[in-house]
Design a protein around this motif. Structure first.
Motif, mmCIF file in Angstrom:
data_model
loop_
_atom_site.group_PDB
_atom_site.id
_atom_site.type_symbol
_atom_site.label_atom_id
_atom_site.label_comp_id
_atom_site.label_asym_id
_atom_site.label_seq_id
_atom_site.Cartn_x
_atom_site.Cartn_y
_atom_site.Cartn_z
ATOM 1 N N ILE A 6 83.088 -7.523 -21.541
ATOM 2 C CA ILE A 6 84.383 -6.834 -21.626
ATOM 3 C C ILE A 6 84.480 -5.783 -20.530
ATOM 4 C CG2 ILE A 6 85.805 -5.280 -23.025
ATOM 5 C CD1 ILE A 6 84.684 -6.819 -25.495
ATOM 6 N N LEU A 7 83.445 -4.978 -20.364
ATOM 7 C CA LEU A 7 83.454 -3.953 -19.319
ATOM 8 C C LEU A 7 83.651 -4.584 -17.946
ATOM 9 C CD1 LEU A 7 80.520 -1.654 -20.514
ATOM 10 C CD2 LEU A 7 82.976 -1.193 -20.682
ATOM 11 N N PHE A 8 82.954 -5.681 -17.694
ATOM 12 C CA PHE A 8 83.081 -6.370 -16.417
ATOM 13 C C PHE A 8 84.520 -6.827 -16.178
ATOM 14 C CE2 PHE A 8 83.183 -10.304 -13.968
ATOM 15 C CZ PHE A 8 82.620 -9.870 -12.777
ATOM 16 N N GLU A 9 85.147 -7.424 -17.186
ATOM 17 C CA GLU A 9 86.518 -7.922 -17.032
ATOM 18 C C GLU A 9 87.513 -6.778 -16.847
ATOM 19 O OE1 GLU A 9 87.609 -10.970 -16.497
ATOM 20 O OE2 GLU A 9 85.555 -11.711 -16.641
ATOM 21 N N VAL A 10 87.308 -5.681 -17.541
ATOM 22 C CA VAL A 10 88.206 -4.521 -17.379
ATOM 23 C C VAL A 10 88.126 -4.028 -15.942
ATOM 24 C CG1 VAL A 10 88.627 -2.123 -18.051
ATOM 25 C CG2 VAL A 10 88.184 -3.850 -19.804
ATOM 26 N N ARG A 11 86.925 -3.966 -15.395
ATOM 27 C CA ARG A 11 86.769 -3.543 -14.000
ATOM 28 C C ARG A 11 87.381 -4.566 -13.040
ATOM 29 N NH1 ARG A 11 80.860 -2.932 -11.580
ATOM 30 N NH2 ARG A 11 80.936 -5.159 -11.993
ATOM 31 N N LEU A 69 78.156 0.056 -16.154
ATOM 32 C CA LEU A 69 78.299 -1.197 -15.394
ATOM 33 C C LEU A 69 77.426 -1.175 -14.137
ATOM 34 C CD1 LEU A 69 81.969 -2.465 -15.444
ATOM 35 C CD2 LEU A 69 79.915 -3.669 -16.116
ATOM 36 N N GLY A 70 77.325 -0.021 -13.512
ATOM 37 C CA GLY A 70 76.456 0.102 -12.346
ATOM 38 C C GLY A 70 75.013 -0.216 -12.688
ATOM 39 N N LYS A 71 74.578 0.220 -13.862
ATOM 40 C CA LYS A 71 73.206 -0.084 -14.302
ATOM 41 C C LYS A 71 73.050 -1.578 -14.587
ATOM 42 C CE LYS A 71 71.479 4.129 -16.367
ATOM 43 N NZ LYS A 71 70.951 4.728 -17.613
ATOM 44 N N ILE A 72 74.077 -2.181 -15.170
ATOM 45 C CA ILE A 72 74.016 -3.610 -15.482
ATOM 46 C C ILE A 72 73.981 -4.424 -14.191
ATOM 47 C CG2 ILE A 72 75.313 -5.545 -16.468
ATOM 48 C CD1 ILE A 72 76.342 -3.541 -18.582
ATOM 49 N N ASP A 73 74.793 -4.019 -13.221
ATOM 50 C CA ASP A 73 74.828 -4.726 -11.927
ATOM 51 C C ASP A 73 73.480 -4.641 -11.253
ATOM 52 O OD1 ASP A 73 77.466 -5.407 -12.281
ATOM 53 O OD2 ASP A 73 78.237 -3.836 -10.970
#
Length: 73
Positions: A6-11, A69-73
């Motif tokens: 969800i976070l990825f899609e919002v970005r 998200l930066g940590k996930i990336d």
């Protein structure tokens, strides 16, 4: 895992409506709404009413959401 998607899609969609994100992820709006509420409670997402159509809720990332998200990336 679902919340990171969800976070990825919002970005990726840049301030999308809840309906847009739910469709992108193949979720029904009711299920997605619960997930969005959880992300809002965690301080990762901001939900706001669209200035163009008060029936539409727009999503955007908070600074904390961007950091996660930066940590996930």
């Amino acid at each position: 895992m679902a919340q990171s998607h969800i976070l990825f899609e919002v970005r990726r969609l840049e301030n999308p409506s809840m309906q847009q994100v739910a469709e992108e992820l193949g979720l029904d709006v009711t299920t997605f709404s619960r997930q969005a509420k959880s992300l809002t409670t965690k301080g990762l997402v901001i939900r706001r009413v669209s200035p163009d159509d008060r029936r539409v809720t727009l999503l955007s990332l908070t600074a904390e959401g961007q950091r996660v998200l930066g940590k996930i990336d």
